[in-house]
Each structure stands twice: as C-alpha cells, then as structure tokens.
Design an enzyme around this catalytic site. Sequence first.
Site, PDB file in Angstrom:
ATOM      1  N   LYS A 102      20.384  70.418  33.043  1.00 45.21           N
ATOM      2  CA  LYS A 102      20.793  69.001  32.339  1.00 45.21           C
ATOM      3  C   LYS A 102      19.590  67.997  32.803  1.00 45.21           C
ATOM      4  O   LYS A 102      19.265  67.200  31.906  1.00 45.21           O
ATOM      5  CB  LYS A 102      22.257  68.574  32.987  1.00 45.21           C
ATOM      6  CG  LYS A 102      23.240  69.473  32.192  1.00 45.21           C
ATOM      7  CD  LYS A 102      24.582  68.736  32.719  1.00 45.21           C
ATOM      8  CE  LYS A 102      25.053  69.059  34.126  1.00 45.21           C
ATOM      9  NZ  LYS A 102      25.202  70.327  34.817  1.00 45.21           N
ATOM     10  N   CYS A 191      38.540  61.021  39.118  1.00 45.86           N
ATOM     11  CA  CYS A 191      37.785  62.128  39.631  1.00 45.86           C
ATOM     12  C   CYS A 191      37.682  62.188  41.162  1.00 45.86           C
ATOM     13  O   CYS A 191      37.441  63.050  41.701  1.00 45.86           O
ATOM     14  CB  CYS A 191      36.502  62.231  38.763  1.00 45.86           C
ATOM     15  SG  CYS A 191      35.225  61.125  39.312  1.00 45.86           S
ATOM     16  N   MET A 192      37.710  60.742  41.556  1.00 42.75           N
ATOM     17  CA  MET A 192      37.388  60.903  42.997  1.00 42.75           C
ATOM     18  C   MET A 192      38.404  59.984  43.945  1.00 42.75           C
ATOM     19  O   MET A 192      38.499  60.077  45.364  1.00 42.75           O
ATOM     20  CB  MET A 192      36.255  59.879  43.385  1.00 42.75           C
ATOM     21  CG  MET A 192      34.926  60.661  42.976  1.00 42.75           C
ATOM     22  SD  MET A 192      34.930  62.292  43.192  1.00 42.75           S
ATOM     23  CE  MET A 192      35.151  62.293  44.875  1.00 42.75           C
ATOM     24  N   MET A 376      36.565  68.719  42.160  1.00 39.87           N
ATOM     25  CA  MET A 376      37.794  68.459  41.315  1.00 39.87           C
ATOM     26  C   MET A 376      38.974  69.292  41.559  1.00 39.87           C
ATOM     27  O   MET A 376      40.087  69.041  41.234  1.00 39.87           O
ATOM     28  CB  MET A 376      37.199  68.341  39.613  1.00 39.87           C
ATOM     29  CG  MET A 376      36.458  67.409  39.281  1.00 39.87           C
ATOM     30  SD  MET A 376      37.073  65.666  39.711  1.00 39.87           S
ATOM     31  CE  MET A 376      35.751  65.290  40.736  1.00 39.87           C
ATOM     32  N   GLY A 413      31.563  63.632  41.231  1.00 41.11           N
ATOM     33  CA  GLY A 413      31.131  64.206  39.789  1.00 41.11           C
ATOM     34  C   GLY A 413      30.274  63.328  38.881  1.00 41.11           C
ATOM     35  O   GLY A 413      29.541  63.456  38.009  1.00 41.11           O
ATOM     36  N   GLN A 414      30.105  62.070  39.477  1.00 44.53           N
ATOM     37  CA  GLN A 414      29.411  61.200  38.735  1.00 44.53           C
ATOM     38  C   GLN A 414      28.193  60.407  39.510  1.00 44.53           C
ATOM     39  O   GLN A 414      28.393  60.284  40.794  1.00 44.53           O
ATOM     40  CB  GLN A 414      30.357  60.076  38.124  1.00 44.53           C
ATOM     41  CG  GLN A 414      31.609  60.462  37.349  1.00 44.53           C
ATOM     42  CD  GLN A 414      32.281  59.241  36.670  1.00 44.53           C
ATOM     43  OE1 GLN A 414      31.680  58.609  35.727  1.00 44.53           O
ATOM     44  NE2 GLN A 414      33.349  59.151  37.256  1.00 44.53           N
TER      45      GLN A 414
END
Lengths: 786, 223, 81
Positions: A102, A191-192, A376, A413-414
């Site tokens: 990616k 997510c967090m 996650m 995740g971000q």
Amino acid sequence: MAMPTIIEPGTKGIKMNLTRRDFIKAAAAQSALMTAAVLFPGITFGDWQRMDDSATGFQWKKTPCRFCGTGCGLLVGVQGGRAVAVKGDPACSVNKGLCCVKGYHSIQALYGKDRIKTAQVRKDGKMVDVPISEALDLIADKMKETIGKHGKDSVAMYGSGQWTIPDGYAASKLFKGCIGTNNVEANARLCMASAVTGFMTSFGLDEPMGCYEDMDYADVFVTWGNNMAEMHPVLFSRMLANRKRKKDVQIIDFATRTTRTSQAADKSILFKPQTDLAVANAICYEIIRNGWVNENFVKKHVSFHRGKTNIGYGTEDHFKFKDKAQNISFEQWTEFLKDYTPEKVEKISGVPAKDIKYLASLYGDPDKKVTSFWCMGMNQHTRGTWINNLVYNIHLLTGKISTPGNSPFSLTGQPSACGTVREVGTLTHKLPHGVVMKEKARKMAAEIWNVPVSNIDPKPTYHTVEMFRALDRGDIKFMWIQVTNPMVTMPNLIRYREGSLKKDRFVVVSDVYPTPTTDIADVILPAAMWIEQEGMYGNSERRTQHFEQILNPPGEAMSDTWQLIEVAKRLGFEKQFPWTEENHIEMIWNEYSRFHDSPKHRMAPYNVLKKRSGVQWPFVNGKETKWRFHAKYDPAAKGEDFHFYGKPDNRAWIWQRPYEPPAESPDQEYNFWLNTGRVIEHWHTGSMTRRVPVLNGAVPSAYVEINPDDAANLGVVNGEMVKIISRRGSITMPASINGRGMPTKGQVFVPFFDEGYLINEVTLDAFCPISKQPDYKKCAVRLEKA
Amino acid sequence: MKTKAKKIGKSVSRTATVCLLIVGFCVLAVQTLNVRQVYAGDATPSFDDSGDKIFRSYEEIPPNYMIGDSGNRTLATYYDRRQYPGSPPVIPHPVETTFSKNKTECLACHAKGGWNAELAASAPLTPHPEKEACRQCHVRLNTDKNFVEHDWVSISPPRLGQAQLPGGPPPIPHNLQMRENCIACHTGPGAVVEIRVEHSSRGNCRQCHVPLPMTPLVRFERK
Amino acid sequence: MPVFSYLAIPTEGNKDALCAALEATDYCEIIPAENQEVVVLVTDTPDKETDKRLQAQLKKLSCLQSLSMTYGHADDNRTGN
C-alpha cells in the site's frame, strides 16, 4: 460468479488461460516483446504513462504514509508538480526504508480520475457544482439556523483518525470552544476507544509505554487476535527479521482465525470468539500457581481493583453505564482467578489446557522478554476495555513492561488516531488536555482558546454510535463528516443510513472521492488529500510526524483545517481563528502545544518536527522518550526504576475482570459467527486503495471466507454465491474457501473494504459499555447457498 | 543509414526471420532513440551502506548460476510489472493459496534462482532474500480492470548505456535501496536480457560502475 | 488457426493512428511500446484464408511503414515455429 480470470501482467491484455491456443498467443507476444527488446535497448511496454522531458527537478520529499497507524516514513519522488515514485525513508526509525504494497503505491491514490474537485450542493434532490465559497456560506447559514431553532447540541462534527492534528484541533476549538457543544466525535471511536479506556483504567494515561524498538529486543511475541502480517506488515517483518537474526525468538499467534500471521508464527493457537477474556485470566492463574510472579515489582508498583460486572452491551438507545473501581487485595484477586484454571478455561475457550500453560510459561519465564501486540481483535470487543486490562495484568504480574523488549503494545489502525483523536481529544468527553467534566481542564482550554469558560459544556453528549442514533431520532439535525466513510463503516448500517436520509437532516461531507457517504450528503466539499496540504500525524508509538505541502490540491479542493477555519470565520469567530493560509499550521501547532506543556506529554517544537522523520513525545530537553514510566528512560518518572505516575496512587492497576459472553452468539436459527476485518491490499473502506491499479487488481472485490467443512455441508464451492443473513440484514457474496485466511468451523469472515458488499448492514451495533466501541468481530448469522 | 532502414519498407513476410532484421533495426533504433535524462535516483546516494550486502550476495551465488542465460526476461516485462521505476513488481505467476501449515515458499525459487519446469522459466533472484514476508509488497493480480479510471503518470526508467567514453563502464543509473544485489538482475539465467553482464565473476561491481547522481554534479572550478 | 506476432513500425509520427487502426481490425491484438515508435502485433485468425486476407488488409494501412514477423504458428500440425 465466475472466478476472476488470471491475468499475465507481462503480456498485457493477453489472458493466460490454460488453453493451448492462448498459450501460443502469449508465446507469440512474448517473442515479439523480446525481439523488440533486443532491437530497441531500453524499450518499455510499462503500464504507466511517461512524463515528457520538459518536466524537470526530480526531488524526494519526506512524509509519513497516508494509510495505517504504523507511521512509516516515506520519500515521495516529485517531478513536474506530480508525485511519481515512492521509497521507504531509510532515516525513519519506524520502517528503516521498507514499506508495504500500500505504501509503495500510496501516491497513486491521489490520481483516481473521479477526484472531487468542486463543491456540490443538493438542489431539488440533485447534486449541483457550486463555487466552494457558496458551499461554505451555505454550511455556515445552515449551522446558524439549526442552532437557532434546535439549540447548540443539534449540530455535530464527525471526524477521523485520518484528520491531521491541525484538522482535529480546529474542529475541537470550533465546536467545543466556540459553539459550545460536545458533539465532536471521530471514527477512532470505532477502532481505538477500548485501547484508550484500557490505558486510562490501568495506567491513568493514554498511549503505549513502549515503542517499536521493543521488537528488536523481545524474545517472545504474542499477537492477540491480530493479523499483523496483513494489517501492520512493516512491523511484522521487523519482528520476522528479529527472529531470523536471533534464532531463538518465538512468535505465537493467538486468534480466532488462521491467517498469514498464523502461517508465519511458530505456533498458532485458536480460541472461540470472546473467550480471550477467560484465557488471559487463566494465564495469570498459571503464573501465580507456578510462582512466576515478579513479587518485588508487584509489591512496589501494582495495586488491585475490581469494577462492575454484567455491564450490558449498549444495543438500546440512550444506554448509560459508568464503571466504579473498588480496591481489592492480591489474595482476593487470586481467589477470583480460581474460576479460571486452564482446565476450566479449556471448556469455554476450546484452547487446550497445555497451550494455556505454554503461554503462561512464556510470559512467566524471567529470562524471556515478551511483547504482546493487539489491535482490532481486542478493541472491537463488547468487553474491549476488559481484555485490554487483562493483557496488562499479565505484563504487570510478571513486571514485563516499560523496559526494552517487555511491552504490552496496542497498535493503531489510522495514521493519526493517536495524534489527532487521542492527543487532541476529538471525542465527546475530551479536551486537548483532560476531560470536559473537570473544571481545571475547561479553564485551561478556555484560556488557550480565548473563549469564556462558560462556553465549554461540562457534560459529554453522544459517543459515535449514539450520535448516529441521535441523527436518526432527530436530536441531531446537522452533521459535518470529514475524512471518513461512515456509510460503509457503521455497524447495523441500514438504520443509520436511513436515519441520515430523513427529512430535515442536513449532512455535509468533506472527502476526496465519491463514496456511499457522499451519496447521502447535502453538501460535498472537495478536500485536499495527504501531501496536498501541510499537517502532522501521530502514530502508534507516540511519534508526531510532520509533512509539508508537496503537491497542489486539484481544482478548488481545500484542506479540512482550512474548510473549518472558513466556516468559523463565517460564524463570527475571527478572533479565535485569526491565522493566514501561509502560517496557520505553525500557529495551530504552537497553540496546541500549550496544552501539553509538561514532561509527561511535551511535544516537539515546530522547527524540530519539520526537520525530522517523526519525533516521539514526551520531548523533554531536546530528547525523545522511548519508554515511559521508567526513570532510566522517562524524565517524568521519579525514583530508581518504575514509576506509574498516571494514577493517584503512583501504581499501575491490575483489574479483576471476569469472562462475560458477547452480545449475540450463534444459536439454532443463526448458527454461524460473523467476523469482519481487512486484507493487506485495502485500507479501511477502500475509497483510496481501490483506486490504485495494483491493489484493486490484487483484490478486486470482497468475499466471504468459509471453513472447508462448512462449505462442504452447505454445498458451496469456491466462488459460488452465499447469502449471509443476520437479524439486521443480509448480503450475498462469493465464497472463498481455502483462500487467504481460514476461519474455524462455525465462523465466517468478510473484509469490509468493498462498498459493493456492505457487510455492515449485517453486523450488530453492540459496544463496550466503558469505551463505547462497537464489536465488529462477533455477531450471529446463518448462511444460505444463493 | 536511415534510408537503409526504410528500404525494408512495407513488407510482410512469413519467412523473414528475426536475425536478418536485427542489423537494420539496430540502425533504426540508434536513430530514433529518445534521450531521457531523468532518473529515479537519490540526490545524495550513500551506496556504501549496502557494500557489505553486495559482497555477501556475490559470495553466495554459485558460479554455474552466473554463466547461465535463459534470455526470457526482458526490460519490457521488467517494467510492465511495475508502476514506476523502483516499485515492487507484481507476481506474474499463480501462487499457492491453499491453506497448509507450510510457509510461503517464494524463497525456495527466488533466493537461489534456477529453472522452474512448471512455469517453464528461470526464477529471477530477489535482491533482498533476507526479507521473508514477500506478500507484504508483492501481490498477485486477479483482474486487469480498474475500479475507476486512473490518471497516473510517472518518470521514465533510467536510460541504458550512459558510459562517458565508448566502451567505458556504464554508471549505475538507479537507486540501490532494496536492490543491493547486482547479480539479481544483471547475471544468470534470471537476468534481464538487456542489462545482463558477462563478467560478473569479477565480483566487485562498484570497482568500475559508479552511481550516477540524479542532479548534475557540481564541477570543481579553480578560483 | 494461424497465430503470428509482428513488430509493426509506423510511418513517422503515426504510432497513435496505427494503434487505432490495428485495434479496429479484427483478429488483431496490440501492445504498443511506450517510449519507442514500435507496436507489437499479435494476430489470431481462424484459418489460412482469413490470415491471407488480413495480411493484405494490413499492407494497405498508410500509417504502417513496416511489419516484421517474430513468431509464427500456422496450424495444428505444428508446422509453425
């Protein structure tokens, strides 16, 4: 559905099927290509269009990667005003020059042909292009009107862990400081949030004590429900490199599904969904039984607590829960753990007692440094806060924490879930420093923001799920969504999409590409993406990463920060947003840094951020802090060694947390678990990565992974359509059997990146009552051959 | 000379063989070569970081490998598998996705190279066999359709043959990050045809081949 | 089922025209070079007659300077190379 044809990239357009004829044609093409290569040295038939020679001045520019929370340093090759190449930044300690697929193709996500370049406004049901100033006027008018009619808590901001730090800061200042509503949330809630409440309850301060360097020192890695090989690939290969170098390193994958991580691991241990709670307790039981407790550490640095039990799942509107901590003794906790002997837990979890004992022996071995990783799997969990606590318990019991290689490590995740959402505090209860409930925190914010302290509401309003419920109910009338795609990611999606489309709801969406979320918008603002603006991200290991504006945004596209500033000015808050386009990022950084001006959280100055490939906070006296809570590494820690200064008793807290079942489990009618997640090629909802040819080519659409035995019972072969039905919705998609991952029997897995298959119409909006983070990993479905 | 090439003219011949045409086309190629001066190189290359690896990888390659030549890997296919000079190539052949306990066996072929009967091809060497998570960067394409149309432009690959003098050793026109093993592309049956060298047994590549800086060198001037 | 591949050289400046013409022609598949005035052409015709007609058709293209065969497979008897 037919399986995708296999394409031979070396002979573009010629399909390498297995027929002899096609083979001959491919050989013919190959022969011509080779001849051409001999005749015309340097000839290429590459896929990409070449720049003309007039474009000069090739340059490498540094930036963090746009995608996950790892925060890899990239060097982007720029020429003729376009990003043309990528390599890993060798000077960045995160990735040391390596990227994942990616990252290497990330810049191509800037150049999809359908980039949103102009503002659009819904007129008579149709989206119409308008000048961006007109759209901004309309947004400001609509906000004033809505607040006038329905009060300040009828407008809301929904942002993202992909917001830059200045984006989130401007949003928080505008909504919490100026307008005076706590209706600010971000998708990081999805997510967090459990990681945050895990840290807060166990340590009193958010974000990991360790850093990625732990990976170079650890002897044992345990991945808790975490497919790192696909989700944090660069960190995963650092782990593999460590194993290769040191030979005796072990990687244990502890998961509900067999993945690439399990394949690379030395041992794969599978457990039934939700039973990680029981296994973590059993590990502690074994550690105590075998006398592996680090007694000196526990005596000096740990205290014991229990909270409420049977805490619910939040599936109903207006759900409220507040935990209450009670002190207990080590003996009381030991007594509690007797319900979690490996043998008893084997029955709940399906993990053989010997495997639990083996895990305990790795954590318990005083000569082994242990690092636990999770993301996650543990956070998207109806007991997410608890399982975070329970893994800390193991590390605290053995004293394996805050020293190189000993690290309970919560991954993000971000790219700026930590930097923007957790540090700036773009959640309903948060301020950049402290929480809205605390007067001291409100006073500090009011002073720095130059607003009356009475402006800041001491009561939190809606967390993300409840915010979308409020939009559905009509308590919220206006919502502004930036850099995120909730019409793909919200669980129990049908309700929230229908809610957002109700009459007299007004939704503004700032984004770079059309998505299912822009489909429901009344105004679409064209946003600058990533390096088309200046900004900062904050990664998983407390590293703040600055990037300059490297490219011009297309058309009238504008950074999210500047969109917010433009609207703030129209609402009459020029005094609070006095900055110019040239200096606003630096000014925001300087103002924001005042919130964190203590050795526990000090940020690096702007000029230092600009120079380096990321700087870790606390940044004190010109030095980054790699490990917190240990006097040897952390300037805020007092004493000789450990000092958990986040809690009033200066200790880390071990929590007594029981096993409780999930909100919904398979039954006779709905007899399968549904688990959702990701693949390495696509990031989140795929709105960026699907526009990258290689990534889309590799995984063009979503699928449902089924265990081969279940597939046989169902009479489904690879590629055949399967209908997945839950109590909320259904979806029909192709089956993948013996594909990339293999769920255990009775479980199916679906990646959520594909807006063509909205799996979240099937998922359940149950959440952790403490963190309010939904559980996307567990709900009950049944399958039908379609 | 150009007229000679043109004389081949508008002819379609079943019997014409490649060999007969090579001379003529080479002439044509020289005439029409489009010179490009852009390289995806580093402004300040620090090649010696990878010196150790270059020597080690040389030592590990058996001599038999170095003299092999299958000739079926060309620059055309090399770049067709990439999105820009230096991007990780896609996987051009089927890969096993069946779920077994065995690890990905990419390195079985790509660490040491050799003939693969099943694919009827010589496996190219990876320049970074120490990295085990191959599919972190290399993916297999399952479709050639894009999700939406794309507006991607990148720079041209480095031009070949940039020696300063006729017969002189050409400089290294590309960045060496992740490509520290010269042998991977330049030697053996997996080598790229156009850039294959016959003298790899000499080992110390950078004795003669020096990095070509991306920006023009600042020339020394006496004051 | 003859399959042939060729290097097609366009007349000066006519590569795009040649590509368009060949793409519009039945039985033809092309791979244009990106940085040279050359196009790889693969033809796949059902029988020898069609192939002959196709070659005649190709000869008439005004934007084509030369066509040289690099591979041929004439029929199922494997008489091609």
